[in-house]
Design a protein around this motif. Structure first.
Motif, PDB file in Angstrom:
ATOM      1  N   PRO A 102      38.798  30.244  33.596  1.00 21.56           N
ATOM      2  CA  PRO A 102      37.975  30.787  34.685  1.00 21.56           C
ATOM      3  C   PRO A 102      36.789  29.880  35.014  1.00 21.56           C
ATOM      4  O   PRO A 102      36.505  29.644  36.183  1.00 21.56           O
ATOM      5  N   ALA A 103      36.150  29.336  33.990  1.00 20.73           N
ATOM      6  CA  ALA A 103      35.005  28.452  34.222  1.00 20.73           C
ATOM      7  C   ALA A 103      35.455  27.190  34.951  1.00 20.73           C
ATOM      8  O   ALA A 103      34.786  26.715  35.866  1.00 20.73           O
ATOM      9  N   GLN A 116      36.269  32.384  44.196  1.00 18.95           N
ATOM     10  CA  GLN A 116      35.410  32.151  43.026  1.00 18.95           C
ATOM     11  C   GLN A 116      34.849  33.463  42.484  1.00 18.95           C
ATOM     12  O   GLN A 116      34.853  33.710  41.279  1.00 18.95           O
ATOM     13  N   ALA A 117      34.415  34.330  43.401  1.00 16.66           N
ATOM     14  CA  ALA A 117      33.859  35.618  42.970  1.00 16.66           C
ATOM     15  C   ALA A 117      34.921  36.427  42.230  1.00 16.66           C
ATOM     16  O   ALA A 117      34.632  37.076  41.220  1.00 16.66           O
ATOM     17  N   LEU A 126      35.468  34.851  38.766  1.00 13.58           N
ATOM     18  CA  LEU A 126      34.379  35.156  37.838  1.00 13.58           C
ATOM     19  C   LEU A 126      34.360  36.637  37.487  1.00 13.58           C
ATOM     20  O   LEU A 126      34.111  37.011  36.358  1.00 13.58           O
ATOM     21  N   THR A 148      29.020  24.039  34.016  1.00 13.97           N
ATOM     22  CA  THR A 148      29.793  25.277  34.085  1.00 13.97           C
ATOM     23  C   THR A 148      30.726  25.399  32.886  1.00 13.97           C
ATOM     24  O   THR A 148      30.794  26.447  32.240  1.00 13.97           O
ATOM     25  N   VAL A 155      30.541  27.729  28.772  1.00 11.83           N
ATOM     26  CA  VAL A 155      31.562  28.585  28.157  1.00 11.83           C
ATOM     27  C   VAL A 155      31.993  28.032  26.806  1.00 11.83           C
ATOM     28  O   VAL A 155      32.104  28.768  25.816  1.00 11.83           O
ATOM     29  N   SER A 186      37.114  37.331  35.050  1.00 13.27           N
ATOM     30  CA  SER A 186      36.993  36.692  33.735  1.00 13.27           C
ATOM     31  C   SER A 186      36.179  37.532  32.775  1.00 13.27           C
ATOM     32  O   SER A 186      36.120  37.262  31.593  1.00 13.27           O
ATOM     33  N   ARG A 187      35.513  38.594  33.306  1.00 10.07           N
ATOM     34  CA  ARG A 187      34.728  39.420  32.397  1.00 10.07           C
ATOM     35  C   ARG A 187      35.615  40.173  31.424  1.00 10.07           C
ATOM     36  O   ARG A 187      35.156  40.655  30.405  1.00 10.07           O
ATOM     37  N   SER A 233      36.224  27.952  38.528  1.00 14.30           N
ATOM     38  CA  SER A 233      34.976  28.152  39.247  1.00 14.30           C
ATOM     39  C   SER A 233      34.319  26.810  39.550  1.00 14.30           C
ATOM     40  O   SER A 233      33.848  26.568  40.667  1.00 14.30           O
TER      41      SER A 233
END
Lengths: 369, 583
Positions: free
Chosen positions: B223-224, B292-293, B296, B186, B190, B299-300, B227
């Protein structure tokens, strides 16, 4: 060849009205462009004709054959409409060879093997790609893929072919070549063709007729020349090439010539006008950049005075922006014979044949059609 | 305006169309719609029916009121301990797995350590090893009395075992080893794709390397990391094999093993306790996945991965590169080399603890393992049947559901998308408890057959399949299908001729993932098997409890070999690469 008729077709997506009650006939054997900015409803119109989108109101006929009628919920599925279609993305199936791609429609029509191969070769020859028959789409260039998409659409000789911005992914030069080829192809096979595009030059050069759409409605339809020279709506004038727009009043009208007065100018201008325009009606005067002629201002020269604000040399032609003394800036195009410098004082004249007065009432009438 | 509008209104007579809207609708129903409807109904049943029973079992079973149940629950022996152990396991594994993985990420993305490519591949290798096999291997290595490390230590004069893996630290150690590849993958993804100009901009602005790492790299990879952290936590909560093998012998239970040993296998079984615990576990998983959702999704906004830019700068380590290499090698030895060596040793050695000289090696155990008298042979056959049919069934269902999600009307999409992701919040033990409740009762009594295992597997792995196939669907332009329709293909024909071949790589990948997961499945099978329906993993656990080390090792190696073979065959089948990366 059947024509395609849309009668009061409506379609919304959520709250957005994509097509707002449009009625139109695409004449048989003609190539008609549907032209408009993105989001004007032209692609949705095409998709209702193809059957990918069912209209919420109105009906669609191919010739005498009803294919969709919102009132009864009747809709012929796309695969039973006997259409050809060229997609913007080409949509060539990557797992099939070129020949298999082109043969697919024939296979669906259960055309016997020998005849099918013959037809595939004929269409590939038509687009000059017979040597690529055993290759796969990813092995071809963009222009070649485009031709394969075309070959696939004509292979089973459908009476109606839909084009969804087919040339928009090609580079400028290739696009111009393909325009000519498409026009030639259409002349040869003589199908009813509906061609969606946002590129006015493409529409002008290809079409027998152009339909200009805006905000889900049809602003005007007619031959390219009609639309360019006698726009029914100032938005049509602005969309088909560039134009200078003046608020104007019609002073007198003796068809085909008319005289209009423009605020800030002492004397009336000569121009052409819609036949329905009545004296004293308010409207817009559209003056094409190529209608503007420029002379250096000399002592005692009369006319519209202004100064050169910018001059862009494009080789064949010169693009000028001229700030008139009344405060308005206009565009002008002329062959690049004369060199202008920024700040030069000039006298401007308009060629009456290329100036067109659009009465506001006509514009309103068109918008509500 | 000089000419009449060519957009003439339609005046010609119409051909009569069907008179009612409904008849029109019904005429347009085709085989595809029916397939979609059937698969949607199957999905809803598979997920919602057991879920209903699970909640029913948690809150409404028996004569006693909810408050009484809760009081009883509170007084259950050992439950508080199980909670405590689970918390310890989570908070021990979380830092340790990052401690293992982050240096490897740094080594492979930012340094000039030799053999970087090899390290990168080796770091993912523990993935192939299911936790059950990892736990078995480490038990063989470091069980207090029989573990090879401790046996050797005693031979060299140590009076006590030097590393007891049957302990909380041992559990945490093996858990962290097993989970570190998840963290590695994960975070590395990144770091690898992070636009180097982001770091360079910081350096040019005058920041030191350390400051750049702190101010730029760390926040961008946060974020990674978050997650990955959540993944570690949820895995710790649901893991059965590692606490089952390493914890249970010394009485260290976590929630999943507690559910099994103290609720389901308890005499008489405490099904309502299991249901309540399983519901709690499900709620906890759902909360973590929700976080987590969001992480993620949020984090976009960071455009760390622009697709443009060049690869990150490499730090020249000089002599230190051998230190980093040594670290990477040590990691690989701990996660891959030692476990596999000890399994091979256990499979071939004639007497446990003997030195691996040729005269001490034998192939006799290989044949003995599959002796009909033992359940290993039937277990393997059961697992093969379940994995083959389960993966195939799940794939067919997945395909239909994915098609419905991507092409159906908005309401259908939302409902199916939501329902098909519910099993993500149901770890193996939770699925199993729900299955027990649902399929022990009328009208669908499946308990005691292979069917209940099959249904459990399909339900459990459905979301993973749907995600894989949905990914492939999204790659496909809707124009492919439309082009087929225009050419005259019905929806079903277009699906067969165009979509299916294009989805094949995705389907094969999904099938492979499911097959490999199902053939090693333990955490729900252990709840659902009866004598005769053991799976390989269940057999391994049983044999392990009988201290038949070599049989367990043979089975473990067989499982690994099978998985690897399937992966290789499927890769061969998935065809030319351009199919999976068109458009």
């Amino acid at each position: 060849m059947p024509g395609v008729r849309l009668d009061r077709v409506r379609k919304r997506f959520g709250d957005v009205v994509a097509i707002d009650d449009i009625s139109i006939e695409f004449r048989d054997g003609e190539l008609t462009s549907v032209l408009g900015p993105s989001g004007c409803g032209k692609t949705t119109t095409l998709n209702t004709i193809a059957g990918f989108v069912d209209p919420e109101g109105g009906s669609i006929c191919f010739g005498d054959q009803l294919v969709a009628d919102a009132a009864t919920g009747f809709a012929v599925p796309p695969n039973k409409r006997n259409l050809g279609m060229v997609f913007q993305s080409y949509a060539l199936w990557p797992h099939l060879s070129i020949a298999e791609n082109v043969a697919y429609g024939l296979k669906m029509r259960s055309v016997p093997r020998a005849e099918r191969d013959e037809a595939v070769m004929r269409s590939l020859r038509r687009v000059k790609l017979e040597h690529c028959r055993d290759r796969f789409p990813h092995e071809l260039s963009g222009g070649q893929q485009q031709r394969v998409a075309l070959a696939r659409a004509i292979a089973y000789s459908p009476p109606i072919i839909l084009f969804d911005e087919p040339l928009s992914n090609l580079d400028a030069q290739l696009r111009e070549e393909m325009r000519l080829e498409l026009k030639e192809l259409h002349r040869d096979i003589g199908v009813t063709a509906i061609y969606v595009t946002h590129d006015q030059a493409e529409a002008m050069s290809l079409s027998d007729r152009i339909v200009v759409m805006w905000g889900g409605q049809i602003l005007q339809s007619g031959s390219p020349r009609e639309l360019y020279e006698e726009p029914a709506d100032i938005r049509v004038a602005a969309f088909l090439g560039r134009t200078n727009v003046f608020e104007a009043h019609l002073v007198e009208h003796a068809s085909p010539r008319a005289r209009v007065s423009i605020e800030g100018f002492a004397w009336p201008f000569e121009c052409r006008a819609t036949s329905t325009a009545r004296p004293n009606s308010a409207g817009m005067l559209s003056v094409r950049p190529e209608a503007v002629s420029i002379k250096p201002a000399g002592p005692g020269s009369a006319g519209v005075l202004g100064r050169v604000r910018s001059a862009i040399y494009l080789g064949r032609v010169l693009h000028l922006q001229i700030r008139l003394d009344c405060g308005k800036t206009i565009e002008a195009v002329e062959y690049a014979r004369h060199t202008w410098n920024v700040g030069d004082a000039v006298v401007v004249a308009f060629d009456p044949d290329q100036c067109f007065f659009i009465a506001r009432s006509a514009e309103m009438r068109q918008a509500s059609l | 305006m000089s000419s009449l509008p060519t957009a003439s209104p339609v005046l010609a007579p119409r051909i009569t169309a069907p008179s009612s809207r409904w008849i029109g609708r019904i005429q347009r129903l085709d085989a595809t719609s029916l397939v979609i409807a059937a698969s949607a109904a199957t999905l809803l049943f598979l997920v919602l029916y057991p879920l209903f029973w699970l909640f029913y079992g948690s809150f409404a079973y028996g004569e006693s009121s909810l408050s009484e149940v809760l009081v009883q629950f509170w007084n259950l022996p050992g439950l508080a301990h199980a909670f405590e152990n689970t918390v310890w396991l989570v908070f021990g594994t979380l830092p340790l797995s990052f401690l293992f993985a982050l240096p490897l990420v740094w080594i492979t993305t930012r340094t000039n350590t030799p053999l970087k490519g090899m390290i990168e591949i080796a770091a993912i290798l523990p993935f192939i090893t299911p936790p059950l096999i990892g736990a078995v291997a480490w038990a063989l290595l470091a069980a207090p009395r029989t573990g090879l490390i401790n046996v050797l230590a005693v031979q060299f004069g140590s009076s006590t075992p030097i590393f007891n893996v049957y302990s909380m630290p041992g559990l945490i150690f093996v858990m962290a080893l097993y989970l570190s590849p998840f963290v590695f993958l994960t975070v590395q993804a990144v770091m690898q794709r992070m636009d180097a100009s982001l770091e360079e901009a910081s350096l040019i602005s005058g920041a030191s390397l350390a400051r750049t790492a702190r101010n730029i790299v760390l926040p961008l990879s946060l974020p990674a990391m978050l997650s990955a952290g959540i993944l570690v936590v949820t895995r710790c909560l649901e893991e059965f094999a590692i606490p089952g093998i390493l914890g249970a012998p010394s009485g260290i239970y976590t929630i999943p093993t507690y559910i099994y040993y103290q609720a389901i296998s308890y005499v008489p079984p405490r099904y309502e306790v299991a249901a309540l615990l399983a519901s709690g576990l499900m709620a906890l998983t759902a909360i973590f996945l929700g976080i987590q959702a969001r992480v993620l999704g949020g984090s976009r906004q960071f455009t760390t991965v622009s697709g443009k830019g060049h690869s990150p700068r490499v730090i020249r380590l000089g002599r230190w590169k051998y230190v980093t290499l040594a670290y990477a090698l040590l990691y690989i030895i701990l996660t891959v080399v030692l476990p596999y060596l000890v399994l091979i040793y256990a499979a071939l050695i004639s007497k446990w603890g003997a030195l691996p000289f040729p005269e001490n090696l034998t192939f006799a155990k290989l044949a003995a393992t599959f002796d009909p008298a033992l359940s290993a042979r039937s277990g393997l056959i059961n697992s093969l049947i379940l994995a083959l049919s389960g993966a195939s069934l799940a794939m067919v269902l997945t395909l239909a559901v994915s098609y419905a999600i991507s092409k159906g009307p908005p309401l259908v999409r939302v409902v199916l998308d939501f329902v098909s992701s519910i099993p993500l919040t149901m770890p193996g033990p939770v699925i199993a408890v729900a299955m027990l409740w649902a399929y022990l009762h009328e009208p669908f009594v499946l308990y005691g057959t292979l069917w209940i295992l099959l249904v459990a597997y399909v339900t459990h792995y459905l979301p993973y399949g749907v995600r894989t196939i949905m990914g492939s669907f999204r790659q496909l332009s809707p124009d492919f299908e439309r082009a087929a329709a225009v050419c005259g293909a019905s929806r079903l024909t277009g699906f067969r001729d165009i979509l299916l071949p294009l989805l094949r790589p995705g389907m094969l990948a999904g099938w492979m993932l499911m097959f490999v997961s199902m053939i090693r499945e333990l955490s729900s099978s252990i709840f659902l098997f009866v004598p005769g329906t053991e799976t390989t993993a269940v057999t391994m656990l049983e044999l392990w409890q009988e201290a038949r080390f070599s049989e367990v090792a043979v089975l473990a190696l067989t499982l690994i070999a099978l998985s690897v073979c399937v992966v290789i065959v499927v890769r061969r089948l998935s065809g030319p690469a351009y199919l999976s990366r068109h458009q």
